[in-house]
Structures are given as structure tokens and as C-alpha cells.
Design a protein around this motif. Structure first.
Motif, short mmCIF file in Angstrom:
data_model
loop_
_atom_site.label_atom_id
_atom_site.label_comp_id
_atom_site.label_asym_id
_atom_site.label_seq_id
_atom_site.Cartn_x
_atom_site.Cartn_y
_atom_site.Cartn_z
N SER A 1 0.82 -1.21 0.00
CA SER A 1 0.00 0.00 0.00
C SER A 1 0.86 1.26 0.00
O SER A 1 0.35 2.35 -0.30
CB SER A 1 -0.92 0.01 1.22
OG SER A 1 -0.18 0.12 2.42
N TRP B 1 0.02 4.89 -6.60
CA TRP B 1 -0.82 4.21 -7.58
C TRP B 1 -0.27 4.33 -9.00
O TRP B 1 -0.40 3.41 -9.82
CB TRP B 1 -2.25 4.75 -7.52
CG TRP B 1 -2.42 6.19 -7.94
CD1 TRP B 1 -2.44 7.29 -7.13
CD2 TRP B 1 -2.57 6.68 -9.27
NE1 TRP B 1 -2.59 8.43 -7.87
CE2 TRP B 1 -2.69 8.10 -9.19
CE3 TRP B 1 -2.63 6.08 -10.52
CZ2 TRP B 1 -2.85 8.90 -10.31
CZ3 TRP B 1 -2.79 6.88 -11.64
CH2 TRP B 1 -2.90 8.27 -11.54
N THR C 1 -9.35 5.85 -2.99
CA THR C 1 -8.95 4.45 -3.14
C THR C 1 -10.02 3.65 -3.88
O THR C 1 -9.70 2.83 -4.74
CB THR C 1 -8.68 3.81 -1.77
OG1 THR C 1 -9.87 3.83 -0.99
CG2 THR C 1 -7.59 4.55 -1.03
N ASN C 2 -11.28 3.88 -3.55
CA ASN C 2 -12.37 3.17 -4.23
C ASN C 2 -12.46 3.56 -5.70
O ASN C 2 -12.73 2.72 -6.56
CB ASN C 2 -13.70 3.44 -3.53
CG ASN C 2 -13.84 2.70 -2.21
OD1 ASN C 2 -13.31 1.61 -2.06
ND2 ASN C 2 -14.51 3.30 -1.26
N ALA D 1 -9.68 1.87 -7.70
CA ALA D 1 -9.98 0.45 -7.88
C ALA D 1 -11.11 0.24 -8.88
O ALA D 1 -11.06 -0.69 -9.70
CB ALA D 1 -10.35 -0.18 -6.54
N ARG E 1 -5.51 2.27 6.16
CA ARG E 1 -6.88 2.28 5.63
C ARG E 1 -7.58 3.58 6.00
O ARG E 1 -7.79 3.87 7.18
CB ARG E 1 -7.68 1.10 6.18
CG ARG E 1 -7.30 -0.24 5.62
CD ARG E 1 -8.16 -0.66 4.46
NE ARG E 1 -9.58 -0.70 4.72
CZ ARG E 1 -10.40 -1.58 4.18
NH1 ARG E 1 -9.92 -2.53 3.37
NH2 ARG E 1 -11.68 -1.54 4.41
N TYR F 1 -7.84 -5.06 -5.95
CA TYR F 1 -8.62 -4.88 -4.72
C TYR F 1 -7.80 -5.20 -3.46
O TYR F 1 -8.09 -4.63 -2.40
CB TYR F 1 -9.87 -5.74 -4.78
CG TYR F 1 -10.95 -5.10 -5.62
CD1 TYR F 1 -11.66 -4.01 -5.14
CD2 TYR F 1 -11.24 -5.56 -6.90
CE1 TYR F 1 -12.63 -3.40 -5.91
CE2 TYR F 1 -12.21 -4.96 -7.67
CZ TYR F 1 -12.91 -3.88 -7.18
OH TYR F 1 -13.86 -3.26 -7.94
N TYR G 1 -4.75 -4.32 -3.19
CA TYR G 1 -4.04 -3.04 -3.07
C TYR G 1 -4.94 -2.00 -2.40
O TYR G 1 -4.51 -1.28 -1.49
CB TYR G 1 -3.61 -2.58 -4.46
CG TYR G 1 -2.95 -1.22 -4.53
CD1 TYR G 1 -1.72 -0.99 -3.92
CD2 TYR G 1 -3.55 -0.17 -5.21
CE1 TYR G 1 -1.11 0.25 -3.99
CE2 TYR G 1 -2.95 1.07 -5.29
CZ TYR G 1 -1.73 1.28 -4.68
OH TYR G 1 -1.14 2.52 -4.75
N LYS G 2 -6.20 -1.95 -2.82
CA LYS G 2 -7.17 -1.04 -2.20
C LYS G 2 -7.43 -1.41 -0.75
O LYS G 2 -7.45 -0.55 0.14
CB LYS G 2 -8.48 -1.04 -2.98
CG LYS G 2 -9.59 -0.19 -2.35
CD LYS G 2 -10.92 -0.45 -2.99
CE LYS G 2 -11.56 -1.70 -2.47
NZ LYS G 2 -12.21 -1.54 -1.15
N ASP G 3 -7.66 -2.71 -0.50
CA ASP G 3 -8.01 -3.16 0.84
C ASP G 3 -6.89 -2.96 1.84
O ASP G 3 -7.13 -2.82 3.04
CB ASP G 3 -8.43 -4.64 0.81
CG ASP G 3 -9.71 -4.87 0.02
OD1 ASP G 3 -10.48 -3.90 -0.13
OD2 ASP G 3 -9.93 -6.00 -0.46
N GLY H 1 -3.30 3.73 -2.69
CA GLY H 1 -3.94 4.58 -3.68
C GLY H 1 -4.10 6.03 -3.28
O GLY H 1 -4.01 6.92 -4.13
N TRP H 2 -4.34 6.32 -2.01
CA TRP H 2 -4.61 7.70 -1.61
C TRP H 2 -3.36 8.49 -1.26
O TRP H 2 -3.41 9.72 -1.20
CB TRP H 2 -5.56 7.71 -0.40
CG TRP H 2 -4.99 7.07 0.84
CD1 TRP H 2 -5.09 5.76 1.20
CD2 TRP H 2 -4.25 7.70 1.88
NE1 TRP H 2 -4.46 5.54 2.40
CE2 TRP H 2 -3.93 6.71 2.84
CE3 TRP H 2 -3.83 9.02 2.10
CZ2 TRP H 2 -3.21 7.00 4.00
CZ3 TRP H 2 -3.10 9.30 3.25
CH2 TRP H 2 -2.82 8.30 4.18
#
Length: 477
Positions: A50, A54, A180-181, A184, A297, A467, A469-471, A475-476
Motif C-alpha cells: 500500500s 498508484w 482508493t475506491n 480500484a 486504511r 482490490y 491493493y485497495k483493501d 492509492g490515496w
């Protein structure tokens, strides 16, 4: 003497107010109960993917360009940014409550009281020398500055400001979660589009094979080695595949429009590479340790901040039971004629007062608000526990999915290879009339289904890497 007694009574009354108001309900003390596990299953990996930006995580330049556009234009993200602005303005409101309220007041009025009233009966204006009588009716002209200030004895206003600041930070984390969502979702839709392109190519290749087989069975019919039933069966299979082709074209259009919606633009073609979809490899996975979810997260951090804000709200609600000290002051000029308004010191007015007040009777409304604040605190606590649990389970599911998809993909690849060989064999046998048309049809149909399933499995592999990676909170940053 009377002033001293009144002062003593005021002190006694103030102490009574403090004692009575201190009988407040107790806060329900709750803390998170379920500790997060130390690892995801048997994995002891401490590196966390993470932390990768991205734009470096995704290697496809077309996908990177789409995500970059989405982060600039997406409406949901822009709505979230306005929520941040609203929360920031709320901080300014709470800060203002800590400072005195200062204003300027100017007014004019007139008053005529009846002679046979308590005020009118004591009017001594008739004893003033001729020409010096007070006007009747009596005017009132005022120009004054005034100030009001609630002294924050119990930190009610400061805790309210801290709660607003905490909620502002929570909205920032909410924005990060939306990012992040969004990343994804764009990547998911992009890989779905690539998969549909690959499936379309497979269907077109199958149509060619079926058309060739149809021509062969027509020749065999003319040579009396096949029947009209075989011709019609092959013809129906070709038409079925052509119908599937248009279904996939529709899905491609919908997938493109889904991406366009995320990018906040009207329909247009999505630029993408025409490389072999099955050669794409998902990114390597480094899950790290579960405790990193608490800091990586955004939704977990948001839930934590909302819990802190809810605890501050309870303190604010509890402070309502305590006495409040309000200080007011004013200074200005006042006269019954405008010409006397600035005659000093006769027209000068000033005032200074302090009020100590506390609820004694009928405190049900305050109790109800305190109970509601306490309930909202418990809600925030349960939401935090649920968010942490959901984050852990999401990562655990994706890690398991990645492992099982790889095993399934290997087996499906072997299946497709075997069916491709069987197509060539069945065509040779059919040409030499050693098998009938039905076996050729079933072989081609099984091969088509297996190839489409293999592409779906590849798509799920790529999306699982997205996902996880997102979970993990990527990404942010």
C-alpha cells in the motif's frame, strides 16, 4: 450592610447551583474489545504494497491516464471535497463561540406613559421652571457598543471546537477512502474492458472454425456422407456464436460508458492496448501485517476520528448540567433629545454584568441530549470495531482468492490446451468420416466455453490484485 448580605447570599446561591448541577449521569466507558490478529493466516510478510504510489503500481500507461482524469473530474470526489469545506467552516463557527460577541446598536424611540400609572404619578416635570419642562411624550435616542461573552469554565466550547476539528479530519480521511475506491473501480472496469475485447476475438475465431466446419458438412452432404440434420446443426451453432458476438459488443459499450461516467465525461472510445490479455500478469502481493491497516486504511482512520469526536460530544453534553457564566457589557450615549446625545458626562451610559445560571428543575431535555450523545458514542465505537473487522476480512478474502485463482488458472490453461488439440483432431477425423458432426460440435462448444472461462479467470486475477491493493489502504497517498 445590605450590600454585604446580598453578596453573601449570591455566593451561597452560586455554590448551591454548582452542587446541584454536578449531579450528572455517568458516561458509559467503552473501548474496542477485539484485538486485531497479528498476521493474515500463516503469512509473516512485513512489507506492505500500500506504500506504493498508484501511478507506479499500475504499469499500463492508458490505465494510469484514465485514473488521473478520474481523480480530477469525478463528481463523487468533488462532492466529498465540498463536505471537507463544510466541515472546515464548522471549525470557524466553533472557534467564534469562544470569543466575545461585540456589536454596535443605534436606536430611536418614543414613550408616553399614562399620568395615573406608577411611573406617571411620580413624574416631577411640572416642578421644572417654565421652558425647561421635560418633553411629553419622552423620546429615547441611543448609540452604544455592546459585548456578550460566555466564559468557558467547563471546556464545553473548547471540546465542541475539538470535536469539529476531529470531524474535519474524518472528512479528509473519507475523501481518501473515496480516492482508493475510485482508483480500484476504474482499474476494475478497464480490465473488464480488456477481457471483453479478448472474448470478442475468441468468439470471432470460433465463428471461423464453425463456418469452416459448416462448409465441410455441406460438401459431405453432397457426397452423401452427411445429412441435412448435420448441416442445420452446424448452421445453428454459427448463428449462436454470432449472436454472442453482438452480446459482447453491447457489454463493451456499457463498460466504456461506465469508465466515462467515472471520468465525468460523455461517451467516447476508451484508449487501450491490443496486447494478448492472457499474457498480462497481476502485480506481486505484499500484504504486511494487519496492524498496518489501522494507519493505512482511510475508512479505519475515519471511524477512529469519528469515535474521538463522539467522545468529545459526550463531554459537551455533560457540561450542560453545570452552571454557565455569561458576561455582558455596554458603553455608549443615551438622551431624550438628539441635541443632548453627546453632552458629557450626562448622556454617558455603561453597564457590566455577570450571570451565573444552572438548570435546577425540569432537566429532562438536557438528560435526553446527554443520553443521545452517549448512544452516539457507542454507535461510533461499534462502527470502529466493525470497520476494523471488515478491513481484515477483506484483505484475508483477497489473499485467499489470489492463491486459489492462480491454481484454477493453471488448470484451466491445461484444459484449453487440451481442447485446442482436440479441435484439430476432431476436424481431421470428421474430414475422414471417422466421427460424426455431433462430436465436432461438442468439441468446439467446450473449447469456446473453456477459453471464455480462462479469460474470466485472468480478469479476476488482475482485479484481485487491484482490490488487495485497495483493501490494504493503497492509492490515496
Amino acid at each position: 450592610m445590605y450590600k454585604i448580605k446580598l453578596y453573601k447570599y449570591s455566593i451561597v446561591l452560586g455554590l448551591c447551583l454548582v452542587v446541584v448541577s454536578c449531579k450528572t449521569p455517568q458516561t458509559v466507558a467503552e473501548t474496542p474489545k477485539n484485538p486485531i490478529p497479528e498476521s493474515f493466516g500463516s503469512s509473516k510478510d512485513t512489507a506492505n504494497m500500500s506504500d506504493i504510489k498508484w501511478s507506479n503500481y499500475f504499469k499500463d500507461k492508458n490505465l494510469v491516464a484514465l485514473i488521473d482524469t478520474a481523480l480530477k473530474n469525478n463528481q463523487e470526489l468533488n462532492i466529498t471535497l465540498q463536505e471537507i469545506a463544510i466541515a472546515k467552516n464548522d471549525i470557524r463557527v466553533r472557534k467564534g463561540a469562544l470569543l466575545p460577541t461585540v456589536g454596535v446598536r443605534a436606536g430611536a424611540g418614543v414613550e408616553k406613559v399614562g399620568r395615573y400609572t406608577s411611573q406617571g404619578a411620580g413624574d416631577a416635570s411640572t416642578e421644572i421652571k417654565p421652558g425647561k419642562e421635560m418633553p411629553d411624550p419622552l423620546g429615547d435616542f441611543t448609540v452604544a457598543a455592546y459585548a456578550n461573552w460566555e466564559v468557558d469554565i467547563w471546556k464545553k466550547l473548547r471540546n465542541s471546537k475539538k470535536a469539529a476539528v476531529t470531524r474535519y479530519l474524518a472528512t479528509v480521511e473519507g475523501k481518501n477512502f473515496v480516492i482508493t475506491n475510485l482508483i480500484a473501480e476504474v482499474a476494475d472496469s478497464y480490465y473488464e474492458l480488456l477481457a471483453l475485447d479478448s472474448q470478442l476475438d475468441i468468439v470471432k475465431q470460433t465463428i471461423k472454425l464453425q463456418t469452416n466446419a459448416l462448409e465441410i458438412v455441406k460438401v459431405q452432404k453432397q457426397a452423401a456422407r452427411a445429412t441435412e440434420l448435420g448441416v442445420q446443426k452446424f448452421q445453428a451453432e454459427v448463428l449462436t456464436s454470432k449472436s454472442m458476438e453482438f452480446e459482447i459488443l453491447q457489454k463493451i459499450k456499457e463498460a466504456e460508458n461506465k469508465i466515462n461516467f467515472l471520468l465525468a465525461r460523455y461517451p467516447q472510445e476508451i484508449k487501450r492496448d491490443n496486447t494478448d490479455f492472457l499474457t498480462l500478469l497481476p502485480a506481486s502481493v505484499n500484504s504486511g501485517i494487519p496492524s498496518q491497516l489501522l494507519t493505512n486504511r482511510p475508512d479505519v482512520k475515519q471511524a477512529e476520528l469519528e469515535l474521538v469526536a463522539a467522545k468529545l460530544d459526550v463531554k459537551v453534553a455533560r457540561a450542560e448540567f453545570y452552571p454557565s457564566l455569561d458576561i455582558s457589557a455596554a458603553i455608549g450615549v443615551q438622551a431624550f433629545k438628539p441635541t443632548y446625545l453627546f453632552t458629557m458626562p450626562e448622556s454617558l451610559l455603561y453597564s457590566f454584568a455577570g450571570d451565573l445560571a444552572a438548570p435546577l428543575i425540569n432537566r429532562n431535555a438536557i438528560k435526553a441530549e446527554f443520553a443521545s450523545a452517549n448512544a452516539r458514542q457507542l454507535q461510533a465505537l461499534y462502527n470502529y470495531d466493525r470497520t476494523v473487522l471488515n478491513a481484515y476480512l477483506e484483505v484475508s478474502n483477497q489473499l485467499s482468492k489470489i492463491d486459489n485463482l492462480q491454481k484454477g488458472y493453471d488448470l484451466k490453461s491445461q484444459q484449453v490446451a487440451a481442447l485446442n488439440r482436440s479441435i484439430a483432431i476432431s476436424n481431421d477425423l470428421f474430414k475422414s468420416a471417422r466421427i460424426d458432426y455431433f462430436e465436432v460440435l461438442m468439441t468446439q462448444r467446450d473449447a469456446l466455453e473453456a477459453k471464455l472461462e480462462l479469460i474470466d479467470t485472468k480478469k479476476e486475477q488482475l482485479n484481485a490484485a487491484v482490490y488487495v491493493y485497495k483493501d490494504l489502504g493503497g492509492g490515496w497517498k
